[in-house]
Design an enzyme around this catalytic site. Structure first.
Site, PDB file in Angstrom:
ATOM      1  N   ASP A  36      25.853  39.753 -17.112  1.00 22.06           N
ATOM      2  CA  ASP A  36      24.940  38.804 -17.750  1.00 22.06           C
ATOM      3  C   ASP A  36      24.848  39.089 -19.241  1.00 22.06           C
ATOM      4  O   ASP A  36      24.204  40.045 -19.674  1.00 22.06           O
ATOM      5  CB  ASP A  36      23.558  38.901 -17.098  1.00 22.06           C
ATOM      6  CG  ASP A  36      22.601  37.824 -17.583  1.00 22.06           C
ATOM      7  OD1 ASP A  36      22.957  37.067 -18.513  1.00 22.06           O
ATOM      8  OD2 ASP A  36      21.487  37.729 -17.034  1.00 22.06           O
TER       9      ASP A  36
ATOM     10  N   ASP B 189      24.921  32.932 -22.691  1.00 26.64           N
ATOM     11  CA  ASP B 189      24.281  33.581 -21.550  1.00 26.64           C
ATOM     12  C   ASP B 189      25.011  33.277 -20.243  1.00 26.64           C
ATOM     13  O   ASP B 189      24.981  32.149 -19.756  1.00 26.64           O
ATOM     14  CB  ASP B 189      22.829  33.110 -21.451  1.00 26.64           C
ATOM     15  CG  ASP B 189      22.074  33.756 -20.315  1.00 26.64           C
ATOM     16  OD1 ASP B 189      22.540  34.794 -19.802  1.00 26.64           O
ATOM     17  OD2 ASP B 189      21.008  33.222 -19.941  1.00 26.64           O
TER      18      ASP B 189
END
Length: 341
Positions: A231, A89
């Site tokens: 992201d 992430d």
């Protein structure tokens, strides 16, 4: 010194749920044959500071694709190693996995770390709490050996969850954050920063400048420029509510519950969304930003950015990233993007 390159295998079928990590060989070979890894940052770097290319030693860690929504990779923790599937992430900095202290369903249906079975485990008296867009995780900070491919971080601080809210249906066990230490919720040094400090790798830009967003030649967002975030932990494309609503209207999507739907028969005729970054256009065609659910209904992957509703910040998640091969170079504050092969 090494680069860490995370390879997400581009899905070629809507019915493909999870691709075992060993099956990324084809993509890896294709990239190697085209010499992409050696020249990637030279040719596709968008930087906040001057480029200084620092070699081409690479650690390659493949990721599996789950329902075109999230990319997972395997890591191991402890001695002997215990395996976990985690989301790599770029929107967070903390590593955590479920602990065997956690008895709620969200933990029990995932792999849980059994600390008593690890000879290198070291506890602390620190706690952590992290809030994501999908839920909240609480737990304790501990230390143990973490392995990512052939990279090994000994005495690595990470989180063991004792409570998880909103993660019951997720296909992953935990999260491995790639972002800067300054946003770490647990206060622990992120694994790649620790590996960098030990000379194992060079540092893995998560933020960059987005010139504008257009549909059929018309600027529909970021007319004066705005900030965007790449992201890998976000499945969709997110932006300010008014602009996202306008985008849904322009493509003819209609709201139903929390999603916006279009006729599946119209997907191939939907306009492309073009994101302009450093004067280069990155196209997301209609077929890429529409997902068909199990009931055969098609919905868009544009969402309101609820974490920053008052600012014009766009989050380019997996919908964008599965179209473009990406390399994050935090040491030089830059990101490389190229069409995925």
């Amino acid at each position: 010194m090494k680069w860490l390159v995370l390879l997400g295998l581009v899905s070629i079928s809507e019915c493909m749920v999870k691709i075992p990590l060993r099956r990324v060989k084809t993509m890896r070979n294709t990239i190697s044959e085209k010499n992409m890894l050696n020249n990637f940052l030279k040719e596709h770097a968008y930087r906040l500071s001057q480029i200084s290319f620092r070699g081409s030693n690479l650690t390659i860690h493949p990721l599996g694709n789950t329902k075109d929504l999230v990319y997972l990779g395997n890591i191991t923790i402890g001695t002997p190693p215990q395996e976990f599937q985690v989301v790599f992430d770029t929107g967070s900095s903390d590593l955590w996995v479920p602990s065997n202290f956690c008895a709620i369903e969200a933990c029990s249906i995932h792999a849980r770390f059994r600390h008593l079975q690890s000879s290198t485990f070291r506890p602390t008296n620190r706690t952590f709490s992290i809030t994501y867009g999908c839920g909240t995780v609480k737990g304790i900070v501990v230390h143990d050996t973490v392995r990512i491919g052939d990279l090994v971080s000994t005495d690595q601080p990470f989180g063991l969850s004792t409570a998880e809210y909103g993660f019951r249906r997720t296909p992953f066990d935990g999260v491995l954050g790639l972002n800067y230490p300054s946003i770490s919720s647990s206060g622990a040094i992120p694994i790649f920063d620790k590996l960098k400090n030990e000379g194992a790798i060079s540092e893995p830009v998560f933020a960059f400048y987005l010139s504008n967003i257009t549909i059929e030649g018309n600027v529909i967002a970021c007319s004066a420029g705005c900030k965007a975030v790449v992201d890998t932990g976000a499945p969709f494309i997110e932006g300010p509510k008014s602009q996202v609503d306008n985008m849904q209207k322009l493509i003819g999507a209609r709201p139903r519950g929390s999603k916006y739907y279009v006729p599946c028969s119209a997907v191939n005729t939907l306009p492309s969304i073009i994101f302009t970054i450093n004067s280069i256009n990155y196209t997301v065609p209609g077929g890429a930003y529409i997902i068909k659910n199990p009931k055969g209904r098609c919905y868009t992957t544009f969402k309101e950015n609820q974490l920053s509703p008052s600012t014009e910040i766009w989050i380019l998640g997996e919908v964008f990233l599965r179209l473009y091969f990406s390399v994050f170079d935090r040491g030089n504050d830059r990101i490389g993007l190229a069409r995925a092969v």
